[in-house]
Design a protein around this motif. Structure first.
Motif, PDB file in Angstrom:
ATOM      1  N   THR A 262       0.828  -1.217   0.000  1.00  0.00           N
ATOM      2  CA  THR A 262       0.000   0.000   0.000  1.00  0.00           C
ATOM      3  C   THR A 262       0.862   1.267   0.000  1.00  0.00           C
ATOM      4  O   THR A 262       0.401   2.312  -0.436  1.00  0.00           O
ATOM      5  N   ARG A 263       2.105   1.166   0.451  1.00  0.00           N
ATOM      6  CA  ARG A 263       2.976   2.339   0.408  1.00  0.00           C
ATOM      7  C   ARG A 263       3.314   2.703  -1.042  1.00  0.00           C
ATOM      8  O   ARG A 263       3.185   3.849  -1.458  1.00  0.00           O
ATOM      9  N   ILE A 265       1.638   1.773  -3.664  1.00  0.00           N
ATOM     10  CA  ILE A 265       0.363   2.130  -4.308  1.00  0.00           C
ATOM     11  C   ILE A 265       0.025   3.597  -4.059  1.00  0.00           C
ATOM     12  O   ILE A 265      -0.482   4.288  -4.943  1.00  0.00           O
ATOM     13  N   THR A 266       0.352   4.077  -2.851  1.00  0.00           N
ATOM     14  CA  THR A 266       0.055   5.467  -2.515  1.00  0.00           C
ATOM     15  C   THR A 266       1.053   6.410  -3.175  1.00  0.00           C
ATOM     16  O   THR A 266       0.660   7.345  -3.877  1.00  0.00           O
ATOM     17  N   LEU A 267       2.339   6.155  -2.984  1.00  0.00           N
ATOM     18  CA  LEU A 267       3.375   7.058  -3.521  1.00  0.00           C
ATOM     19  C   LEU A 267       3.362   7.093  -5.049  1.00  0.00           C
ATOM     20  O   LEU A 267       3.762   8.086  -5.651  1.00  0.00           O
ATOM     21  N   GLN A 268       2.950   5.994  -5.684  1.00  0.00           N
ATOM     22  CA  GLN A 268       2.951   5.945  -7.156  1.00  0.00           C
ATOM     23  C   GLN A 268       1.541   6.070  -7.729  1.00  0.00           C
ATOM     24  O   GLN A 268       1.323   5.829  -8.915  1.00  0.00           O
ATOM     25  N   GLU A 269       0.603   6.429  -6.854  1.00  0.00           N
ATOM     26  CA  GLU A 269      -0.770   6.731  -7.289  1.00  0.00           C
ATOM     27  C   GLU A 269      -1.358   5.630  -8.174  1.00  0.00           C
ATOM     28  O   GLU A 269      -1.750   5.855  -9.328  1.00  0.00           O
ATOM     29  N   ILE A 270      -1.376   4.431  -7.610  1.00  0.00           N
ATOM     30  CA  ILE A 270      -1.917   3.265  -8.304  1.00  0.00           C
ATOM     31  C   ILE A 270      -3.341   3.015  -7.799  1.00  0.00           C
ATOM     32  O   ILE A 270      -3.660   3.297  -6.641  1.00  0.00           O
TER      33      ILE A 270
ATOM     34  N   ASN B 256       3.203   0.677   6.698  1.00  0.00           N
ATOM     35  CA  ASN B 256       2.868  -0.244   5.598  1.00  0.00           C
ATOM     36  C   ASN B 256       2.404  -1.583   6.165  1.00  0.00           C
ATOM     37  O   ASN B 256       2.611  -2.632   5.574  1.00  0.00           O
ATOM     38  N   GLY B 274      -4.670   4.943  -4.526  1.00  0.00           N
ATOM     39  CA  GLY B 274      -3.511   5.603  -3.939  1.00  0.00           C
ATOM     40  C   GLY B 274      -3.394   7.024  -4.477  1.00  0.00           C
ATOM     41  O   GLY B 274      -3.624   7.260  -5.661  1.00  0.00           O
ATOM     42  N   ASN B 275      -3.039   7.946  -3.591  1.00  0.00           N
ATOM     43  CA  ASN B 275      -2.935   9.353  -3.986  1.00  0.00           C
ATOM     44  C   ASN B 275      -1.583   9.913  -3.608  1.00  0.00           C
ATOM     45  O   ASN B 275      -1.137   9.714  -2.475  1.00  0.00           O
ATOM     46  N   TYR B 276      -0.953  10.630  -4.538  1.00  0.00           N
ATOM     47  CA  TYR B 276       0.277  11.340  -4.193  1.00  0.00           C
ATOM     48  C   TYR B 276       0.207  12.776  -4.704  1.00  0.00           C
ATOM     49  O   TYR B 276       0.150  13.017  -5.905  1.00  0.00           O
TER      50      TYR B 276
END
Lengths: 330, 330
Positions: A262-263, A265-270, B256, B274-276
């Motif tokens: 999930t990290r 997924i979040t940082l890479q906006e997946i 994580n 996921g959001n960045y």
């Protein structure tokens, strides 16, 4: 009637069963083709708490109506039974209905000569499509539905995307064929069985590889990853292989182990999309695809008599069959 | 110039530092307001491997250009530094740039009297907006961006959705204010700090509750859950509370750990996004929202002198301040 009854873990009995009882909203259908799904295998392994023996499994069904105003009509069966009047059903999302059930799950399925199915769930089979191929409507709709949900989220159309399918069973193989039909820039399939890799290479233009080998794609590559296995290991692989800004489409239900990053997924906006079955439009569109040859010749389907169905389960379990789909014929 | 330098875990030193060196594409900005973000707190706790002491933190910035053709212009700073020429930058997705950096992360931030910032990253502040409120542009854009991505996936508009925000820090509070502006059917905020719960109740119309109490919402309820914490525990809660067919918008990066229920997400067809950060449009739209009063009076922002910034970090750490945002004034 004759039926292949699931009687307990790894046990199937081909025997006489009473004819199905019809409710007012049901029709009687004489089964002509009944596919074996991964979820039937899952039940056979004793891993599905929702499928309780003794029961008749099987939900990938085509046949012919017997009796009533549509007597003799060739039909493929939508096995998803929903209430029809809740908020989600009325919104055209019967797959989200809180009281949904499935033929071959909470109700008797189609490894039998006959089935009672809701009349509203019977889709007319186009003349050019035989019953065996029409029984692919259900798994095709699963893959088509997942790809459609992903298409709503992808930044660019499938035709500009590099795509990966994890797991080359029927759902994965059909997903790859649909991606090919949509002109995907690249299609890769990760499949651990060498038997299956060979048949996948014969049936589609995808790059097929063994994810347990050393020759695997590098990370951060695919705009779309379809996880048609759904295990901790495949979610981990999907998390690594999906490209920044991409989509993981999650269809499989193998386990609920940790794996998703999930990290990243979040940082890479997946975006991670859960998928469950299909709606009426997906089923109809799947019949269209199967009829018009858009996803190929379908000659990779293997058929066996229903009476020999128990052996088919054993062969799939022991990975002794190269075909991504075995259809049983009563 | 004076600067508040992060010198090690839980250590900040207000001291003289050399003036920033300008590259050809930079402008010098005299800082007038510099907000404290949760990620600055994360670094201060020694938990962010990307922020290496000694360095100047701070990336929620507003000030005035000194020198050059735009001398004297009031600007809010987009702290996201991207290459401008890769595939993602050219696609309008600079937040996905593989070589992205952030002021106050890999480059010097704005807890100082001056900063060197890329001229292309300076957005003109509307006349009616003061510098303190303009420094909210950055966190507002984080929340706005996440809600926008969710809106692309939700089956119905926000105005028909029941929404939950997990975590009532600045990102969560701003998300709730934006949801209120969009007319959400229901807005709930889960916040463990009683201090924060009281200030949230004063600043927005949301139902604010303590997720550690017994009086929590039942599961399968919210069409949209925004996880502005990003821990195993909050992902677990989000998995339970999101309604069938709904969306989990994941912004936080607290840990994580395991927590996401991928089985429920699959069977109930939930989407996890996921959001960045944000793009230029999000930042501009945020300045518009802040200027025209759409998300309220903004009088919940607390200001302190930069010289007393070290104490502000301690007070936030010890939960001794009710304000969801403290802005430092050099």
């Amino acid at each position: 009637m004759k039926a292949l009854v699931y009687t307990g873990t790894q046990s199937l009995d081909f025997r006489d069963e009473p004819m199905p009882e019809l409710q007012a909203t049901d029709s009687l259908v004489r089964i002509e083709a009944s596919g074996i799904c991964g979820s039937d295998m899952h039940a056979w392994h004793g891993h599905d708490a929702r499928r309780i023996p003794p029961m008749i499994l099987g939900h990938e069904l085509a046949g012919r109506i017997e009796g009533g105003p549509r007597d003799g009509e060739r039909v493929a069966i939508n096995p998803l039974v929903s209430c029809g009047h809740c908020r989600d059903c009325r919104a055209g999302l019967p797959n989200l209905c809180a009281s949904r059930d499935l033929l071959g799950l909470g109700r008797a399925g189609g490894y039998a000569e006959h089935i009672a199915a809701p009349t509203a769930n019977l889709l007319s089979i186009p003349d050019q499509l035989n019953a065996v191929h029409a029984s692919l409507m259900e798994p095709t709709a699963v893959s088509l539905h997942a790809i459609h949900l992903a298409e709503r989220v992808l930044n660019r159309p499938i035709s500009e995307c590099r795509t990966l399918v994890i797991g080359g069973g029927a759902i994965g193989a059909l997903a790859a064929l649909i991606l090919e039909q949509k002109g995907a820039r690249q299609i890769s399939i990760a499949e651990t069985s060498s038997f299956r890799r060979n048949s996948l290479k014969a049936m589609c233009a995808a790059q097929v590889y063994d994810p347990l080998s050393k020759d695997v794609p590098s990370g951060n590559h695919f705009e779309l990853v379809i996880d048609a296995v759904g295990s901790g290991a495949t979610r981990k692989a999907a998390s690594e292989l999906v490209r920044t800004g991409g989509v993981i489409s999650h269809i499989g239900l193998q386990d609920n182990q940790e794996g998703l990053d999930t990290r990243r997924i979040t940082l890479q906006e997946i975006t991670f999309i859960g998928n469950y079955t299909y709606n009426q439009t997906d089923l109809q569109a799947s019949l269209d695809l199967l009829e018009d040859g858009s996803i190929g010749s379908l000659d990779w389907v293997e058929t066996r008599p229903l009476s020999e169905g128990a052996q088919a389960f054993v062969d799939i379990h022991e990975a002794r069959t190269p075909a991504p789909k075995i259809v049983l014929i009563p």
